[in-house]
Design a protein around this motif. Sequence first.
Motif, PDB file in Angstrom:
ATOM      1  N   ILE A   1      25.694  40.071   8.705  1.00  0.00           N
ATOM      2  CA  ILE A   1      26.473  40.134   7.456  1.00  0.00           C
ATOM      3  C   ILE A   1      27.122  38.788   7.140  1.00  0.00           C
ATOM      4  O   ILE A   1      27.121  38.339   5.992  1.00  0.00           O
ATOM      5  CB  ILE A   1      27.544  41.248   7.556  1.00  0.00           C
ATOM      6  CG1 ILE A   1      26.879  42.620   7.576  1.00  0.00           C
ATOM      7  CG2 ILE A   1      28.535  41.154   6.395  1.00  0.00           C
ATOM      8  CD1 ILE A   1      27.822  43.761   7.914  1.00  0.00           C
ATOM      9  N   LEU A   2      27.659  38.131   8.166  1.00  0.00           N
ATOM     10  CA  LEU A   2      28.301  36.831   7.967  1.00  0.00           C
ATOM     11  C   LEU A   2      27.301  35.797   7.436  1.00  0.00           C
ATOM     12  O   LEU A   2      27.598  35.077   6.481  1.00  0.00           O
ATOM     13  CB  LEU A   2      28.907  36.356   9.282  1.00  0.00           C
ATOM     14  CG  LEU A   2      29.569  34.972   9.256  1.00  0.00           C
ATOM     15  CD1 LEU A   2      30.729  34.950   8.260  1.00  0.00           C
ATOM     16  CD2 LEU A   2      30.055  34.578  10.649  1.00  0.00           C
TER      17      LEU A   2
ATOM     18  N   LEU B   1      24.448  36.396   5.912  1.00  0.00           N
ATOM     19  CA  LEU B   1      24.029  36.795   4.567  1.00  0.00           C
ATOM     20  C   LEU B   1      25.064  36.416   3.516  1.00  0.00           C
ATOM     21  O   LEU B   1      24.711  35.966   2.418  1.00  0.00           O
ATOM     22  CB  LEU B   1      23.773  38.305   4.523  1.00  0.00           C
ATOM     23  CG  LEU B   1      22.419  38.794   5.059  1.00  0.00           C
ATOM     24  CD1 LEU B   1      22.377  40.313   5.047  1.00  0.00           C
ATOM     25  CD2 LEU B   1      21.277  38.220   4.232  1.00  0.00           C
ATOM     26  N   LEU B   2      26.338  36.607   3.832  1.00  0.00           N
ATOM     27  CA  LEU B   2      27.397  36.259   2.887  1.00  0.00           C
ATOM     28  C   LEU B   2      27.406  34.764   2.584  1.00  0.00           C
ATOM     29  O   LEU B   2      27.445  34.356   1.417  1.00  0.00           O
ATOM     30  CB  LEU B   2      28.761  36.695   3.442  1.00  0.00           C
ATOM     31  CG  LEU B   2      29.093  38.177   3.350  1.00  0.00           C
ATOM     32  CD1 LEU B   2      30.404  38.475   4.071  1.00  0.00           C
ATOM     33  CD2 LEU B   2      29.172  38.632   1.892  1.00  0.00           C
ATOM     34  N   VAL B   3      27.351  33.938   3.636  1.00  0.00           N
ATOM     35  CA  VAL B   3      27.344  32.487   3.443  1.00  0.00           C
ATOM     36  C   VAL B   3      26.106  32.065   2.659  1.00  0.00           C
ATOM     37  O   VAL B   3      26.179  31.252   1.719  1.00  0.00           O
ATOM     38  CB  VAL B   3      27.399  31.753   4.796  1.00  0.00           C
ATOM     39  CG1 VAL B   3      27.265  30.248   4.594  1.00  0.00           C
ATOM     40  CG2 VAL B   3      28.697  32.073   5.523  1.00  0.00           C
ATOM     41  N   ASP B   4      24.970  32.639   3.016  1.00  0.00           N
ATOM     42  CA  ASP B   4      23.710  32.299   2.354  1.00  0.00           C
ATOM     43  C   ASP B   4      23.737  32.673   0.875  1.00  0.00           C
ATOM     44  O   ASP B   4      23.437  31.842   0.009  1.00  0.00           O
ATOM     45  CB  ASP B   4      22.562  33.010   3.057  1.00  0.00           C
ATOM     46  CG  ASP B   4      21.219  32.759   2.391  1.00  0.00           C
ATOM     47  OD1 ASP B   4      20.782  31.592   2.370  1.00  0.00           O
ATOM     48  OD2 ASP B   4      20.603  33.718   1.894  1.00  0.00           O
ATOM     49  N   GLN B   5      24.099  33.909   0.585  1.00  0.00           N
ATOM     50  CA  GLN B   5      24.048  34.382  -0.802  1.00  0.00           C
ATOM     51  C   GLN B   5      25.142  33.771  -1.668  1.00  0.00           C
ATOM     52  O   GLN B   5      24.902  33.452  -2.840  1.00  0.00           O
ATOM     53  CB  GLN B   5      24.128  35.912  -0.832  1.00  0.00           C
ATOM     54  CG  GLN B   5      22.891  36.602  -0.302  1.00  0.00           C
ATOM     55  CD  GLN B   5      21.646  36.250  -1.105  1.00  0.00           C
ATOM     56  OE1 GLN B   5      21.623  36.394  -2.320  1.00  0.00           O
ATOM     57  NE2 GLN B   5      20.603  35.769  -0.419  1.00  0.00           N
ATOM     58  N   ILE B   6      26.324  33.571  -1.114  1.00  0.00           N
ATOM     59  CA  ILE B   6      27.398  32.935  -1.897  1.00  0.00           C
ATOM     60  C   ILE B   6      27.002  31.518  -2.274  1.00  0.00           C
ATOM     61  O   ILE B   6      27.201  31.077  -3.408  1.00  0.00           O
ATOM     62  CB  ILE B   6      28.729  32.949  -1.103  1.00  0.00           C
ATOM     63  CG1 ILE B   6      29.281  34.366  -1.028  1.00  0.00           C
ATOM     64  CG2 ILE B   6      29.750  32.019  -1.758  1.00  0.00           C
ATOM     65  CD1 ILE B   6      30.483  34.515  -0.107  1.00  0.00           C
ATOM     66  N   SER B   7      26.423  30.785  -1.316  1.00  0.00           N
ATOM     67  CA  SER B   7      25.997  29.405  -1.606  1.00  0.00           C
ATOM     68  C   SER B   7      24.887  29.378  -2.647  1.00  0.00           C
ATOM     69  O   SER B   7      24.882  28.534  -3.548  1.00  0.00           O
ATOM     70  CB  SER B   7      25.537  28.706  -0.317  1.00  0.00           C
ATOM     71  OG  SER B   7      24.402  29.338   0.245  1.00  0.00           O
TER      72      SER B   7
ATOM     73  N   GLY C   1      17.839  37.140   3.837  1.00  0.00           N
ATOM     74  CA  GLY C   1      18.461  36.330   2.794  1.00  0.00           C
ATOM     75  C   GLY C   1      17.446  35.785   1.813  1.00  0.00           C
ATOM     76  O   GLY C   1      17.662  35.820   0.589  1.00  0.00           O
TER      77      GLY C   1
END
Length: 223
Positions: free
Chosen positions: A11-12, A14-20, A112
């Motif tokens: 989850i961590l 994925l969050l960094v990947d998708q937010i960027s 991702g």
Amino acid sequence: MSLKKASLIIILILLVDQISKIYIKTHFALNDDVTVFSWFKIAFVENDGMAWGTKLSDFFTFISDKSAKLILTLFRIVAVTGIAFWLVDVTKKKKSRTLIFAISIIFAGALGNILDSVFYGVLFGDSHMQVADFLPEDGGYTGVFYGNVVDMLHFPIWSGVLPEWLPIIGGKYFSFFDPVFNVADVAISTGIGILIVFNKKAFKEESNSKTESLDSELHNNLA
């Protein structure tokens, strides 16, 4: 490592990947770049193929680019499903933390990039010569399964003309490192690297369990 901890890692990432990716997609036009350091740039490019922009249609000329894209996306979905089953299996069998961690980050990276391929085409407008709109009224830039993967990390560490004394490549212009990639790519590469470099440690418990099983069988046969 438990499945719960592995899920938190996934989850961590994925969050960094998708937010960027969402930030780049909604703040940069295609091919825009910002120099952070002389050796690091944020450069927005889109990849509609495999690694380094390679397409299946480059190898199989009878396949159209659109069909090649669909095949690639479906293959990625099948592959990430297999990785998910593998992850669940190794956590249930309490394999080494190194193995579980490596599989977790590979899965996160693969998932991702799949999100880009499956959904970004309908979620975002076109990025050519403009910043893309999120959920545009006139629809996205393509259909489901045909989206492009968003890349933005560029490390032009060195470029110049190579010394003449080098065989074959001497005197030619060379740039290191040209590829532009994303957080998901980093996760996949890191996970694969861990499995290669720390192979014995990653599969240690599996080897030990096999040894114990053989010892037990030998003991029973001798008893």
